[in-house]
Design a protein around this motif. Structure first.
Motif, PDB file in Angstrom:
ATOM      1  N   SER A   1      36.090  66.425  16.510  1.00  0.00           N
ATOM      2  CA  SER A   1      35.620  66.853  17.829  1.00  0.00           C
ATOM      3  C   SER A   1      34.098  66.890  17.904  1.00  0.00           C
ATOM      4  O   SER A   1      33.395  66.765  16.896  1.00  0.00           O
ATOM      5  N   ASP A   2      33.599  67.089  19.140  1.00  0.00           N
ATOM      6  CA  ASP A   2      32.168  67.283  19.326  1.00  0.00           C
ATOM      7  C   ASP A   2      31.855  68.775  19.255  1.00  0.00           C
ATOM      8  O   ASP A   2      32.721  69.592  18.908  1.00  0.00           O
ATOM      9  N   ASN A   3      30.639  69.148  19.603  1.00  0.00           N
ATOM     10  CA  ASN A   3      30.226  70.555  19.515  1.00  0.00           C
ATOM     11  C   ASN A   3      30.939  71.460  20.518  1.00  0.00           C
ATOM     12  O   ASN A   3      30.881  72.686  20.403  1.00  0.00           O
ATOM     13  N   PHE A   4      31.600  70.854  21.509  1.00  0.00           N
ATOM     14  CA  PHE A   4      32.286  71.637  22.534  1.00  0.00           C
ATOM     15  C   PHE A   4      33.801  71.661  22.330  1.00  0.00           C
ATOM     16  O   PHE A   4      34.542  72.149  23.181  1.00  0.00           O
ATOM     17  N   GLY A   5      34.260  71.096  21.220  1.00  0.00           N
ATOM     18  CA  GLY A   5      35.687  71.114  20.923  1.00  0.00           C
ATOM     19  C   GLY A   5      36.471  69.958  21.511  1.00  0.00           C
ATOM     20  O   GLY A   5      37.701  69.902  21.373  1.00  0.00           O
ATOM     21  N   ASN A   6      35.789  69.022  22.169  1.00  0.00           N
ATOM     22  CA  ASN A   6      36.476  67.847  22.726  1.00  0.00           C
ATOM     23  C   ASN A   6      36.853  66.889  21.602  1.00  0.00           C
ATOM     24  O   ASN A   6      35.993  66.476  20.818  1.00  0.00           O
ATOM     25  N   VAL A   7      38.121  66.540  21.517  1.00  0.00           N
ATOM     26  CA  VAL A   7      38.607  65.668  20.445  1.00  0.00           C
ATOM     27  C   VAL A   7      38.323  64.203  20.786  1.00  0.00           C
ATOM     28  O   VAL A   7      38.651  63.738  21.882  1.00  0.00           O
ATOM     29  N   LEU A   8      37.700  63.510  19.835  1.00  0.00           N
ATOM     30  CA  LEU A   8      37.309  62.099  20.003  1.00  0.00           C
ATOM     31  C   LEU A   8      36.728  61.856  21.395  1.00  0.00           C
ATOM     32  O   LEU A   8      37.278  61.086  22.192  1.00  0.00           O
ATOM     33  N   PRO A   9      35.616  62.503  21.701  1.00  0.00           N
ATOM     34  CA  PRO A   9      35.057  62.430  23.052  1.00  0.00           C
ATOM     35  C   PRO A   9      34.458  61.079  23.416  1.00  0.00           C
ATOM     36  O   PRO A   9      34.359  60.738  24.591  1.00  0.00           O
ATOM     37  N   ASP A  10      34.050  60.312  22.413  1.00  0.00           N
ATOM     38  CA  ASP A  10      33.385  59.036  22.690  1.00  0.00           C
ATOM     39  C   ASP A  10      33.942  57.924  21.811  1.00  0.00           C
ATOM     40  O   ASP A  10      34.411  58.170  20.691  1.00  0.00           O
ATOM     41  N   ALA A  11      33.870  56.722  22.338  1.00  0.00           N
ATOM     42  CA  ALA A  11      34.217  55.516  21.578  1.00  0.00           C
ATOM     43  C   ALA A  11      33.087  54.524  21.797  1.00  0.00           C
ATOM     44  O   ALA A  11      32.746  54.210  22.938  1.00  0.00           O
ATOM     45  N   ILE A  12      32.499  54.052  20.712  1.00  0.00           N
ATOM     46  CA  ILE A  12      31.335  53.179  20.816  1.00  0.00           C
ATOM     47  C   ILE A  12      31.658  51.810  20.227  1.00  0.00           C
ATOM     48  O   ILE A  12      32.140  51.704  19.097  1.00  0.00           O
ATOM     49  N   PHE A  13      31.405  50.762  21.012  1.00  0.00           N
ATOM     50  CA  PHE A  13      31.597  49.397  20.538  1.00  0.00           C
ATOM     51  C   PHE A  13      30.365  48.958  19.754  1.00  0.00           C
ATOM     52  O   PHE A  13      29.235  49.106  20.228  1.00  0.00           O
ATOM     53  N   VAL A  14      30.592  48.413  18.571  1.00  0.00           N
ATOM     54  CA  VAL A  14      29.504  47.858  17.763  1.00  0.00           C
ATOM     55  C   VAL A  14      29.977  46.539  17.155  1.00  0.00           C
ATOM     56  O   VAL A  14      31.171  46.264  17.086  1.00  0.00           O
ATOM     57  N   LYS A  15      29.032  45.743  16.708  1.00  0.00           N
ATOM     58  CA  LYS A  15      29.359  44.473  16.069  1.00  0.00           C
ATOM     59  C   LYS A  15      30.004  44.708  14.704  1.00  0.00           C
ATOM     60  O   LYS A  15      29.671  45.664  14.006  1.00  0.00           O
ATOM     61  N   LYS A  16      30.928  43.823  14.330  1.00  0.00           N
ATOM     62  CA  LYS A  16      31.466  43.870  12.974  1.00  0.00           C
ATOM     63  C   LYS A  16      30.313  43.773  11.987  1.00  0.00           C
ATOM     64  O   LYS A  16      29.379  43.003  12.184  1.00  0.00           O
ATOM     65  N   GLY A  17      30.389  44.555  10.917  1.00  0.00           N
ATOM     66  CA  GLY A  17      29.326  44.543   9.927  1.00  0.00           C
ATOM     67  C   GLY A  17      28.273  45.608  10.150  1.00  0.00           C
ATOM     68  O   GLY A  17      27.324  45.720   9.374  1.00  0.00           O
TER      69      GLY A  17
END
Length: 235
Positions: free
Chosen positions: A170-186
């Motif tokens: 969670s984040d600091n507010f207790g939200n579970v998996l609040p964000d999903a960030i796309f990044v390049k492989k590697g």
């Protein structure tokens, strides 16, 4: 363009976010010199097509696959564009399913190859069964599959989940998996920290793989679906 070098060519293409490395790889693959460009019109055409193909990959959504002549057109597209990803799609069906799921008429998650009817009347069932016939033939509506192919296949992205609490995910507010960030492989842990905030990267100490409960260093390469906590000296 004749008489110029890779620097000048890069200046022309920089607005398209094409790097010198992209230019160099493409020219080398076509056997074209970049020392002093003296390409023919045919060379320029080949280079333009190839650099566009590599830097701006395309997936073709063969939509309206439910129409009577759709499969024939779909096969023609595959023959005409053998180097492209061509996927059959049924966007009208996907939209109808999402609306039906929102009204709790069916159980359906985008990307599923089928759905379950929960509370539909006879007229609605008849319409849903027509959609199902097309889905059965093409293993779903194809809409989510096209998005997945573009994001994870052609663009080569992975999804990483940043958290503040590696035990509760969670984040600091207790939200579970609040964000999903796309990044390049590697992408490394340090590069991921920079993606979140430059200050995190500047004061990076280590990261935590929340699923494995282990510390990882700045050069550790992240994998799709990793849940990561960044530990830094930033306040």
């Amino acid at each position: 363009m004749k008489g110029h070098d890779i620097k000048a060519l890069h200046t022309l293409l920089t607005g398209l976010k094409i790097s010198e490395a992209d230019i160099e790889r493409t020219a080398k693959g076509l056997g074209l010199s970049l020392e002093r460009i003296n390409w023919s019109e045919e060379d320029i055409a080949k280079f333009s097509q190839e650099i566009r193909r590599k830097s701006m990959p395309i997936v073709i959504a063969a939509n309206k696959i439910d129409m009577s002549n759709a499969n024939e057109n779909y096969m023609k597209l595959k023959e005409e564009f053998p180097d492209r990803v061509v996927m059959p799609t049924y966007s009208d069906g996907e939209l109808a399913l999402r609306k039906a799921a929102a009204k709790h008429l069916i159980s359906y998650v985008p990307g599923d190859v089928s759905f379950g009817i929960i509370n539909a009347d006879e007229r609605q069932k008849a319409a849903l069964l027509r959609i199902k016939q097309t889905m059965d033939a093409y293993h779903g509506t194809g809409v989510q599959q096209v998005i997945n192919e573009a994001v994870f296949g052609l663009l080569g992205l992975v999804v990483i989940y940043p958290v503040s609490d590696e035990n509760k995910f969670s984040d600091n507010f207790g939200n579970v998996l609040p964000d999903a960030i796309f990044v390049k492989k590697g992408t490394t842990a340090l590069q991921f920290a920079e993606k979140i905030h430059t200050e995190l990267a500047k004061s990076f100490i280590y990261a935590v793989d929340a699923k494995k409960k282990i510390r990882i260093g700045k050069d550790h390469v992240l994998n799709d679906g990793d849940i990561i906590r960044i530990v830094s000296g930033a306040r």
